[in-house]
Structure formats: structure tokens, C-alpha cells
Design an enzyme around this catalytic site. Structure first.
Site, PDB file in Angstrom:
ATOM      1  N   CYS A  55       4.746 -15.672  12.800  1.00 54.91           N
ATOM      2  CA  CYS A  55       4.397 -14.617  13.565  1.00 54.91           C
ATOM      3  C   CYS A  55       3.664 -15.028  14.969  1.00 54.91           C
ATOM      4  CB  CYS A  55       3.405 -13.973  12.901  1.00 54.91           C
ATOM      5  SG  CYS A  55       3.666 -13.398  11.217  1.00 54.91           S
ATOM      6  N   GLU A  71       0.775  -5.985  10.544  1.00 52.77           N
ATOM      7  CA  GLU A  71       1.100  -7.320  11.430  1.00 52.77           C
ATOM      8  C   GLU A  71       2.493  -7.390  11.629  1.00 52.77           C
ATOM      9  OE1 GLU A  71       2.064 -10.283  12.336  1.00 52.77           O
ATOM     10  OE2 GLU A  71       1.366 -11.233  10.839  1.00 52.77           O
TER      11      GLU A  71
END
Lengths: 508, 508
Positions: free
Chosen positions: B301, B264
């Protein structure tokens, strides 16, 4: 249906030239017409059309997608005699086998039609809003699945219908909502074109956007590489050799934007016969095993290439029974001369290895495409020191590994690499050993069988036709059964969407 | 809990040497103790122990696996004040944030404990035998899931609990039945060791096999590479930069036996504000947006790095409101000096590009680790010709892209690369445009939000914290929510198994 020798890009035939021909494996003669080799321009045209029509296709109501799959099946049925005749010429496979395979292919489309219509494949999840939750409220969150985008499918030579143009990979990708670009197998280009014509007819009849399907004909590795590297291709499905699958996997992993490659590359599908089962099964077991090795001239991904037994007094008569059965197996043509050549070479190389002896049947010989089953023999000790013995030889041969003990048999199971299937034959009294064996084998294979044979892959919900590398490049996938659709879907989460913006399946 | 500065291999502390230190980002001072850099020998010891104990762990009854996850949570709670204190020193994150993150981490473990206990994650399927079917009988076929094997987890710097040693990836892998080897993030090695001690305490208390968990401490890329290339490692989970994630992906794809890498790697999480929503939302919307950019000093993120608006009379006051809010945002330390340096460099490079203007807040400056939010501005036209504008600058800055028209806004959406999230703000009257926008954005992102902000990732069943490359290396995966368990499982099919050999979940 008439053959043109052309690729078909979004419903359109292309100009043709006779770059390559199908060869009748039985007499070695060229079959008409010649086929044109597709180039990079056609790859780009096919993929661009697929991308252009992706949204229109994926957003259709699911019943329309299901009807389209059914219509492909109907069109295949309408072309049945042409398809079976041409496939017979191109593959040498007997008519009953081809009739059965075509029926299976139509049934696969029906299965996916039902599966898509039902909608459960979207695996929706809903976490309703909790506006009063402390310390923070929870938003409304809903999950569904969306298709990845254009999928490149590489057909296999050994199943000219079920793993080819209108086969399982195409059915699964179309069911998921992905347009498909098939790279046809050059060993049966006429069968490929006929199947593609059936799909194109279904596209027209159902009013589907034409970019949803294209067929690229060609015999070069370059063509496949261009397809896998095209930036608009989002996933690849392949059935074939380990070298071929790994090459495509490497190309895809090295793209600026990597994409998943689902390559089913076959395996040796070991069978373990425990001593009690051998004593009890006797001739019947020997016959069934010999038949499984011989089935389809050994050209199945699930062909049992390894048989593990333990030294016992009954072994001699067991081997004799295999010999007897293999001697009466029909001599049959392999799919093409190249496959037979590879089979002969592979068999000869294996036979020359230390500690390998000929045991039963007939070694492949001659330059024709004919073959009959054969059995080699080695010891568990040799198997443990020579990993080459476990490499696949594609064709109707198998290696019987005679172990000194159950312990050595377990050791051999530990040493295995990834497999599509693994099988144990045991009596009720051998359940403890059997359990131990399966606990090792479940780490190695996608499907485990008890007292059966791996050839014959049922098309259903629970099937796993996959397995750890090198059986496939993605052990989490299957290329047979409804679960195969997951290869072409990804989860998406919608947060606080008003009902008017939610897709149908999330509106509750 | 005492810090030793050591890696922990299957419950055992290793000999130590002070190869690297954590640095307090607020004052730049070294924190004691020094930490020893793990080497290839420790990697091999950790992975070998994981493989050795894999069978024992995966075959435990599911309730025992669930209890183990709960016990890890209890042990983290028992160490809460030590964990929060040390994480505060190592990351500079404020105590309330760390308290909240630790609670979330414990809740993740509870969620997976419930999910595992329930057993539905095994997604069993049964196709019963049809002995009388024509032309061939159908065997009994049953599908369940088995874990892949030892998993390597790479913790992130920005969530020292929730995406670190005992974070979501570890919880998901342990829940799946996989042993875990964590490569601790070198920016918070003390927090890593404390969390690892909590897991080891849970291993002991629950009588788990010790190889089920190891922590490797180290600051070199080499260490991570050795771990990913170890032949017994079966999957990798990573949270961090695009360069780091891609490097691990490439290593794994080039192994003789390739393994999945779930990296990720973050994204710019675009927000689209339609004209009506801008007019209606006014100051409140501006404030919420500025707060989302500033949250956690932009180190999420899901930080919104792009804001798309359409030229309008209200735009001026909207920007003024953002300016006002950004000016009162607290000055706060970033996670470490290196992150601040990268943020300043990235911001400066972006600001120097053609057609980019400073708009609001404060540009990062100085060599300390402090930062406040900032907004740059550009035109839709520039955005479409300069892909660099869409690259992530990790930190509390964002770029407002002012489009000429809705059409240009849609064009900008088409040009996007893969994202974790994409958000649209719209009024009820703008549903048509909103639908069009979402149909483009759903091909780009893992989570779509309506009238919200992407920061804040709910831990639940429907969450997708993933998305197309380069947001992740596998768009079919999520690293948050129960669906994250699927990354570490594969389907297996059992054919004609007698009840005595079937696993519990398939016995019916």
C-alpha cells in the site's frame, strides 16, 4: 448592534432582500427586518474563503487560538442584552433561561480556550528511533493531530445560543483549528446575525483571517445541501431532527469524497424506575419526573419520552402525583408554531395507537404555540409489539410503559434503538437488577444516569452527548464537552523529522 | 494442521464442497483442497453467534482479553511452518518475507495484549461531583470506552498474515472487546483456514466464548455485501482496492442503521526530491528509491508510485542510476495472475497517455505472474492537466514527474488527492522549501517522511497508516499501531453511578 438581514461572508455583509422573516411565536407576528436567502454563489464564497484562510488559522500558535475563543465570549457578553432580547422575541423562551443559556455558551468557549491552550488535546505520542534494533532499525516516529478543514455547522432551533451560531459545534471546530461556515436556523435569524456579528468583531479584534467564519442565512433545504456537497467542506455538525440529519448524512456519504457528518438527532431518553425506587421515591420522584418532562416545554434532546415501571400497588398514587404536578405546570409557548403543530400531530397519532391511554396532564390543542406537559400510558406487552411507541414526539409529553415484571422491563430495554441517554432509578437493594439493566442500556446510549434525570447536560470533560443511531449518525462522537473537539481532528505521523521541521508540540 | 476447505463458524467446521481453489501463482496450478463458498445462512450464523457472545467477551477482565491475544500469537507460532509453507504456495512470496511477516503478526498481537492489559486505551476521564456549585450542583460524571459490537474484517491479498485473518484489524477489534467475523481473501484460503484454526485453538484454550471469532470463506462480492448489510454487524475493516472499499462503504452508509467502514485502499505515496538532495544523494538515493519501488514486487500500500524532481543537470545520471538498479532487480512472481494482468493493463494504459515516456527498468509483459520494476517519466505540466497520471497502478512501477521549478513542484503537491504517505528529500539548506512542501502535504497524507522511503510500516504507538480519501474512507483512522483500536470503541458517560456499579477502571 443593528440587524441588517444579511448573510455574513468572511466578515462582509451581503446585499439584502426580505425573503423570509422571523415570527414571534407568542403573537404570531412577523419580526423586522426581513432576511435574504443565501444562494449557491454565497455558499461558494464562504467555503472558498474558509479554505483560503485555513492554513493561516490552523498554524497560529495555540494561545492565539485560545484568545480568539475568549474574545468571542467577551463579544457575546458585550451584546448580551441585545442577544437575549432578540432571542426572546424569536423563540418565546423566558429571559432567565436565555440568560443562563448565553452564560453556558460563553463558558463553553472558555472551556475550549483552556483546553486548546493546554495542548493536551493533541494527544502527542513519540516512539524514539532505535538505530541499533535488529533486524531493522526503527525510525523516529511522532504523532500529533491536525484539523480537517472547513466545517459546516447547522444550528438547532431549541438552543438559540448554545447549539447555534456561536454554540458548541462552532466552538469545538474553531478550537480544533477549523474555519466554520454556519447555516443559521431560520426560526431565529436575528439571533443568528447578532451572534455572528460578535464572532466577526472577535475576528477583527484578534487579527484572525476573515475566512475563519461565515454565516449563511436561509430557510431552504437546498441551501444546506449545497453547503454539504461543496467539495472544500471537510466535515458537518448538525443538531436537529432525524429526517434532517439523515438527509445530510446521505448527501455527504454520496459525495465523490465522502465526509463525516456528526448529526445529533435527539432521542426518547428512557427512564427505568425499579419497584423499590418507586415505592421509596413516591411523590418526590413523580414531581421530579413531571418537571423533567415539562422543562423547556419538552424541547430538549434529552427530554424523557419513555418511563418504564413495573405493575405495583404504589403505581396508582405515583400516577396521581404526576397528574397533580402536571396540572400546575405553567402553560408556555413552544419555539414556533410549526413545532407546536408537529407536537400536536405526533401526540394525537400516538394516542390513537392500540393500547395507548391518556394518563395525566393536558393533551396539546389549539393552533397557537402554547403547550403543557402530558403523559400517555401503555403496557410492556404493547411496547414490545409496536415500535412506533418508541418514536420521538418532540414536546412535553412522555409515555409510561407499565411492565408485567422485571423480565419484561429487561426485554423492553433490549428492544430499544439508540439513545442519547438512559436512566435507572433503583434502591441499594436493587443493585443486581440495576446492573443487568445497565449492561443492556450501555449498548443503547451515550450517557447512563443513576437516580437522576437526563435533562441538563453538563459541559465538561467526561460528557458524552451522543449515542448509537438514530440518536446520532456517529456513535463515536459527542457534541458537548471537550471530547467534541475530536470530531474535527485526525492523527498524523511524522517520520524522522529534524527538530527544525517538527511542530512545537512534538519538539522534545 | 489439516485443511478442510470449510468456513469456521464459532469454532465449528461446516459441510464442504469444492466451489473454488487457491492457485499457485508460480505455476498456475490449482492447490488442494477445494473450498466451499459461504452463503447467507452462514453469514447469519456467524454474526448471530458474535452478537450472542459479545457481552460475555467484552465484560471479561482485561488481563483475560490480553492473555487471549497472546495465546493467538502462540498458536500462530506453533503452526509457523505450516502457515509459511501454505502461504508460500498460495502467494508466491519468498519464505524470508513470510517468516518476517508472521513474526510481525505475532508482535502485533503482543502489542495489543500489552496495550489492553495496561488499560490506558480506555482514556478514562472523571469530573467529580460539585454538590455546592451555584446556580446548580454538578453531578459526578465519568467517561470510559465501550466496544461497538461484532466487527466484519476483510483481509487483503498482499499480506497473507499481517493484514489477513489474524492480522492487525482482527487484533485491534478483539483488543477493543469486539467479536470478529473475517471474510477470508479468496487468493489464500488455505492460509486463512490455518490462521483461523490457530485462533479457534486459542479460543478453546482460553475458554473464550466461541462466537468471538468466525471465518467465512468465499470468492463472491455477494458474500461480502451480505456481511456488511447484516443488522448485527457494527463496524467494518477492509484493506484492498479503492473500488472494493468504496462499494462496502456505500453499502454500509445506505443501511437503515449506518455503520463505520474503515477501508484502507492504498495510494501512490509521492516522493519529492528537492534539487540539493538530488545532487547530494546521487546514486545512493537512486538505488534506495528503485529498491523501494521493487520491494515485494511493488505490492505494498505504501509503494512509491510518484517521484517529483526539478529539472537539473544531475537528473540524467540520477535516472541512469535508477535504470542500472532496476535492471539488476530480481524477477519475481506477483501474488496472483489477476494482479499481474491488472498491473500490465494499468501500466500500458498509463504509458499510452500523452506526454508519458518510458524511462527505466522493464515494462510488464507476458501472461505469467512475473514482474520487475519499471519507471515512466512525464513533466510537471502534464501532471497538472492529467489527473489520471496520479491514479494508482498496483505493482512495481513508478512515474517520475520532472518539474520546471520548485513552484511547479508545490503546485503538483496542491493538486494531489489523499495519500497514506508523502515524503520529502531535502538537505539542511532546503529547510524553508521543505517546510512549505510539508504544510501542503500534511493536508494530503496520514504519514509524512523526511529523507526516507514509505515502504516499511512500523507497528507502534505513533504510527498512522491511514489518510484522507481515497487513501481511506475515514481519514481519522489508522489500521496499523495501537491507535487502530479506537476504530472499534466509543465513549460512554456514567452519571452519579455508585461505586458498586462503576466498571473497574472508573473506581477511584
Amino acid at each position: 448592534m443593528e440587524l441588517t438581514g444579511s448573510s455574513i461572508i468572511a466578515g462582509e455583509m451581503q446585499t439584502t432582500s426580505a425573503d423570509f422573516y422571523a415570527i414571534n411565536p407568542v403573537d404570531g407576528e412577523k419580526l423586522q427586518p426581513g432576511f435574504a436567502e443565501a444562494d449557491g454563489t454565497l455558499v461558494d464564497a464562504a467555503v472558498t474563503a474558509a479554505e483560503r484562510d485555513f492554513d493561516a488559522y490552523r498554524m497560529l500558535p495555540l494561545p492565539e487560538r485560545a484568545d480568539f475563543l475568549l474574545e468571542i465570549g467577551d463579544q457575546l457578553e458585550a451584546g448580551r442584552s441585545d442577544l437575549v432580547d432578540r432571542a426572546g422575541l424569536e423563540t418565546g423562551l423566558p429571559q432567565p433561561r436565555l440568560e443562563g443559556e448565553l452564560t453556558r455558551t460563553v463558558n463553553q468557549l472558555k472551556m475550549f480556550a483552556d483546553f486548546v491552550r493546554d495542548g493536551a488535546f493533541l494527544q502527542t505520542r513519540i516512539d524514539p528511533a532505535q538505530p541499533d534494533r535488529q533486524p531493522l532499525p526503527r525510525p523516529d516516529l511522532r504523532m500529533t493531530q491536525i484539523p480537517l478543514g472547513p466545517v459546516a455547522v447547522f444550528g438547532a432551533s431549541n438552543f438559540p445560543f448554545a447549539f447555534s451560531v456561536a454554540g458548541g459545534d462552532t466552538a469545538a471546530a474553531l478550537a480544533a483549528g477549523c474555519p466554520v461556515i454556519v447555516k443559521g436556523h431560520p426560526a431565529h435569524p436575528g439571533t443568528c446575525e447578532l451572534a455572528a456579528q460578535a464572532i466577526v468583531a472577535a475576528v477583527k479584534k484578534c487579527g484572525m483571517p476573515q475566512g475563519v467564519f461565515s454565516l449563511l442565512q436561509g430557510s431552504s433545504h437546498q441551501l444546506g445541501g449545497q453547503l454539504v456537497k461543496h467539495p472544500l467542506v471537510r466535515a458537518v455538525a448538525f443538531t436537529g431532527s432525524q429526517a434532517g440529519g439523515r438527509a445530510l448524512f446521505d448527501l455527504a456519504a454520496n459525495r465523490p469524497v465522502p465526509i463525516p457528518v456528526y448529526a445529533e438527532m435527539g432521542s426518547v431518553n428512557p427512564i427505568y424506575v425499579l419497584p423499590g425506587a418507586l415505592a421509596e421515591g413516591g411523590e418526590e420522584l413523580a414531581n421530579a419526573y413531571a418537571d423533567s418532562v415539562a422543562l423547556g416545554v419538552g424541547q430538549f434532546c434529552t427530554n424523557p419520552g419513555l418511563l418504564f415501571v413495573v405493575k405495583s400497588p404504589e403505581l396508582c398514587s405515583f400516577a396521581a402525583a404526576i397528574e397533580q404536578r402536571m396540572q400546575v405546570a405553567p402553560v408556555a409557548p413552544m419555539l414556533h408554531a410549526g413545532i407546536k403543530r408537529n407536537y400536536r400531530q405526533g401526540f394525537e397519532q400516538l394516542q390513537q395507537r392500540k393500547g395507548i391511554n391518556f394518563c395525566a396532564g393536558n393533551a396539546p390543542k389549539g393552533d397557537d404555540c402554547l403547550a403543557t406537559p402530558a403523559l400517555l400510558q401503555t403496557s410492556g406487552e404493547r411496547f414490545l409489539v409496536d415500535p412506533q411507541i418508541a418514536e420521538e414526539v418532540f414536546g412535553p409529553s412522555s409515555v409510561m410503559v407499565v411492565c408485567e415484571s422485571i423480565e419484561q422491563m429487561l426485554e423492553c430495554a433490549t428492544a430499544l434503538q439508540g439513545q442519547l441517554t438512559a436512566t435507572v432509578h433503583a434502591t441499594e437493594g436493587e443493585t443486581q437488577t440495576c446492573r443487568k439493566l445497565f449492561s443492556l442500556l450501555e449498548r443503547k446510549a451515550g450517557r447512563l444516569l443513576y437516580n437522576g434525570f437526563p435533562t441538563g447536560v453538563e459541559v465538561c470533560h467526561s460528557m458524552v452527548h451522543g449515542g448509537p443511531y438514530p440518536a446520532t449518525t456517529d456513535s463515536r462522537s459527542t457534541s458537548v464537552g471537550t471530547e467534541a473537539i475530536r470530531r474535527f481532528l485526525r492523527s498524523i505521523c511524522l517520520q524522522n523529522f529534524p527538530p527544525s521541521l517538527l511542530p512545537l508540540e512534538l519538539q522534545r
